[in-house]
Write an enzyme that holds these catalytic residues in place. Structure first.
Site, PDB file in Angstrom:
ATOM      1  N   GLU A   1      26.147  43.557  39.621  1.00 30.93           N
ATOM      2  CA  GLU A   1      26.800  44.989  40.129  1.00 30.93           C
ATOM      3  C   GLU A   1      26.385  45.895  39.163  1.00 30.93           C
ATOM      4  O   GLU A   1      26.412  47.056  39.227  1.00 30.93           O
ATOM      5  CB  GLU A   1      28.462  44.753  40.670  1.00 30.93           C
ATOM      6  CG  GLU A   1      28.593  43.731  41.689  1.00 30.93           C
ATOM      7  CD  GLU A   1      28.372  44.427  42.925  1.00 30.93           C
ATOM      8  OE1 GLU A   1      28.011  45.670  43.135  1.00 30.93           O
ATOM      9  OE2 GLU A   1      28.485  43.633  44.052  1.00 30.93           O
TER      10      GLU A   1
ATOM     11  N   ASP B   1      36.398  40.179  42.053  1.00 27.58           N
ATOM     12  CA  ASP B   1      35.795  39.421  43.210  1.00 27.58           C
ATOM     13  C   ASP B   1      34.705  38.409  43.034  1.00 27.58           C
ATOM     14  O   ASP B   1      34.936  37.366  43.561  1.00 27.58           O
ATOM     15  CB  ASP B   1      34.907  40.613  44.029  1.00 27.58           C
ATOM     16  CG  ASP B   1      35.547  41.803  44.144  1.00 27.58           C
ATOM     17  OD1 ASP B   1      37.082  41.994  44.384  1.00 27.58           O
ATOM     18  OD2 ASP B   1      35.107  43.094  44.255  1.00 27.58           O
TER      19      ASP B   1
HETATM   20  C1  GLA Z   1      36.222  46.398  44.209  1.00 27.85           C
HETATM   21  C2  GLA Z   1      35.739  46.038  42.692  1.00 27.85           C
HETATM   22  C3  GLA Z   1      36.781  45.031  41.970  1.00 27.85           C
HETATM   23  C4  GLA Z   1      38.079  45.879  41.846  1.00 27.85           C
HETATM   24  C5  GLA Z   1      38.534  46.379  43.150  1.00 27.85           C
HETATM   25  C6  GLA Z   1      39.834  47.214  43.361  1.00 27.85           C
HETATM   26  O1  GLA Z   1      36.474  45.168  44.962  1.00 27.85           O
HETATM   27  O2  GLA Z   1      34.534  45.170  43.082  1.00 27.85           O
HETATM   28  O3  GLA Z   1      36.335  44.534  40.890  1.00 27.85           O
HETATM   29  O4  GLA Z   1      38.034  46.874  40.939  1.00 27.85           O
HETATM   30  O5  GLA Z   1      37.369  46.919  43.909  1.00 27.85           O
HETATM   31  O6  GLA Z   1      40.840  46.497  42.981  1.00 27.85           O
END
Ligand code: GLA
Length: 391
Positions: A163, A175
């Site tokens: 990412e 995530d």
């Molecule tokens: C997305 C990002 C995570 C996190 C969330 C907000 O899912 O991938 O890393 O920052 O937003 O909590």
């Protein structure tokens, strides 16, 4: 083999001839609480859900990539070294797969080309981390297929690197860690500074409580740029906090406490102060959430979700009128203990704690009503927690 695994294995044979060498599942996640705190080294509490991405893969020895997505019904063939996207380029599904090869190679791992079939039932782009699930599944599959001795935590890092380095979203580690390490029946408390992860027993089923995701059906088109902007604002707020408290070691907003807020309010421009206040209070809410889960106090947990939403809406400014509406409608239903936007925001989903006896009312008074008001085809998903890819 589960039905899903049989299906993807069969698909692989039909597409590529012969069986896959490895088959990996990585789940999506819903974040219970701790939003936008991961990239400031704070605390998060995601739950891995019974929606996943599957990758069937077989290594090649000629450097070529042959990829097939069952969801998109599309084939992609490539040769040569995958190169990161350029700024503004819209990522396609295959970029997450090629990006995984890139991330592993970037760290010196020997990854040749491969044939891969991808399938999944995580709603796409809805804030349930379909892309992290895909990256984690491919990183795990590559590690197995090419016999790379990489531990689970490291693989989650490589998945994140896809990412940040290949796609161009400066996300945190929540995530990917969740998709890799989540545990059925539990939420995963992650300290994003140390990346220590501790399963926290949910005990919701025994109490008749369901975790319900409501999808606003609002596309998250501006999400990447707005997300990166929040990341940048946090860095600017951290610099300002360092100037304000020169004697303290402040690496990130994680190092600030609620007691610091009055001084920050005087020193920081309003917008930056609000961003910092969200991070500080949200980290506190995660700690409290873990404590109340320990006592089985689901009412208190619901209250924390509600406050988190207010903070995300007013201080962090990542909500939308649609998400606010879903939350307002939910809170008016007896038996809904708490509701808030989940994931990055700017569209996507809300997460709700709902008494099972109130599920029908939720459908009618939240989902159906929202659909009628906005014309958007909202849906609800009653989640079960599931194991991460490592299990
Ligand atoms: C997305 C990002 C995570 C996190 C969330 C907000 O899912 O991938 O890393 O920052 O937003 O909590």
């Amino acid at each position: 083999m589960t039905a899903a695994e049989q299906q993807i294995s069969g698909g692989f044979r039909a597409q590529f001839g012969g069986p896959p060498q490895v088959l990996v599942r990585a789940p999506g996640r819903v974040n219970l609480i701790g939003e936008h705190t991961d990239y400031t080294e704070g605390f998060v509490l995601p739950v891995t859900i019974n929606r996943a991405v599957w990758v069937a893969l077989r290594p090649r020895t000629d450097g070529r990539f042959r990829l097939y997505s069952q969801n998109f019904g599309a084939t992609v063939e490539r040769a040569g070294n995958p190169e990161p996207l350029v700024a503004g380029q819209h990522p396609e599904w295959q970029d997450y797969v090629l990006g995984a090869a890139w991330a592993l190679r970037e760290h010196g791992h020997r990854v040749d080309g491969f044939d891969a079939m991808i399938a999944g039932d995580v709603p796409l782009g809805a804030g349930l981390s379909s892309s992290a699930a895909l990256c984690v599944a491919v990183c795990f599959a590559l590690a197995r297929a090419f016999a790379l001795p990489i531990d689970v935590r490291r693989l989650a890092f490589y998945a994140r690197r896809v990412e940040t380095g290949y796609i161009g979203v400066q996300c945190g580690i929540m995530d990917q860690m969740a998709a890799a390490m989540g545990l059925a029946g539990h939420a995963l408390l992650i300290d994003c500074r140390t990346t220590e992860a501790r399963p926290v027993w949910l005990g919701l089923e025994a109490r008749g409580i369901a975790i319900v995701v409501a999808d606003s059906a609002l596309p998250r088109t501006l999400a990447a740029s707005a997300y990166n902007q929040r990341v940048a604002e946090c860095i600017t707020a951290t610099d300002a906090a360092r100037r304000l408290f020169p004697a303290r070691a402040i690496a990130t907003l994680r190092d600030l406490q609620e007691d610091d807020l009055p001084a920050l309010a005087r020193a920081l421009p309003e917008t930056l102060f609000r961003r910092a206040r969200h991070i500080v209070t949200e980290n506190g809410r995660v700690q409290t959430a873990v404590a109340v889960l320990g006592h089985g106090d689901v009412t208190a947990l619901g209250g924390l979700l509600n406050s988190s939403h207010v903070s995300l809406r007013d201080d962090y400014a990542v909500s939308t009128p649609e998400l606010d509406r879903l939350v307002t409608l939910a809170r008016a239903v007896p038996g809904v203990l708490g509701a808030r936007l989940t994931g990055a925001g700017f569209g996507g989903c809300t997460v709700n704690l709902v008494e099972r006896t109130a599920l029908a009312a939720f459908q009618e008074r939240v989902i159906d009503r929202y659909r009628a008001e906005t014309g958007r085809p909202a849906t609800m998903l009653v989640c079960r927690s599931a194991n991460g890819a490592a299990y």
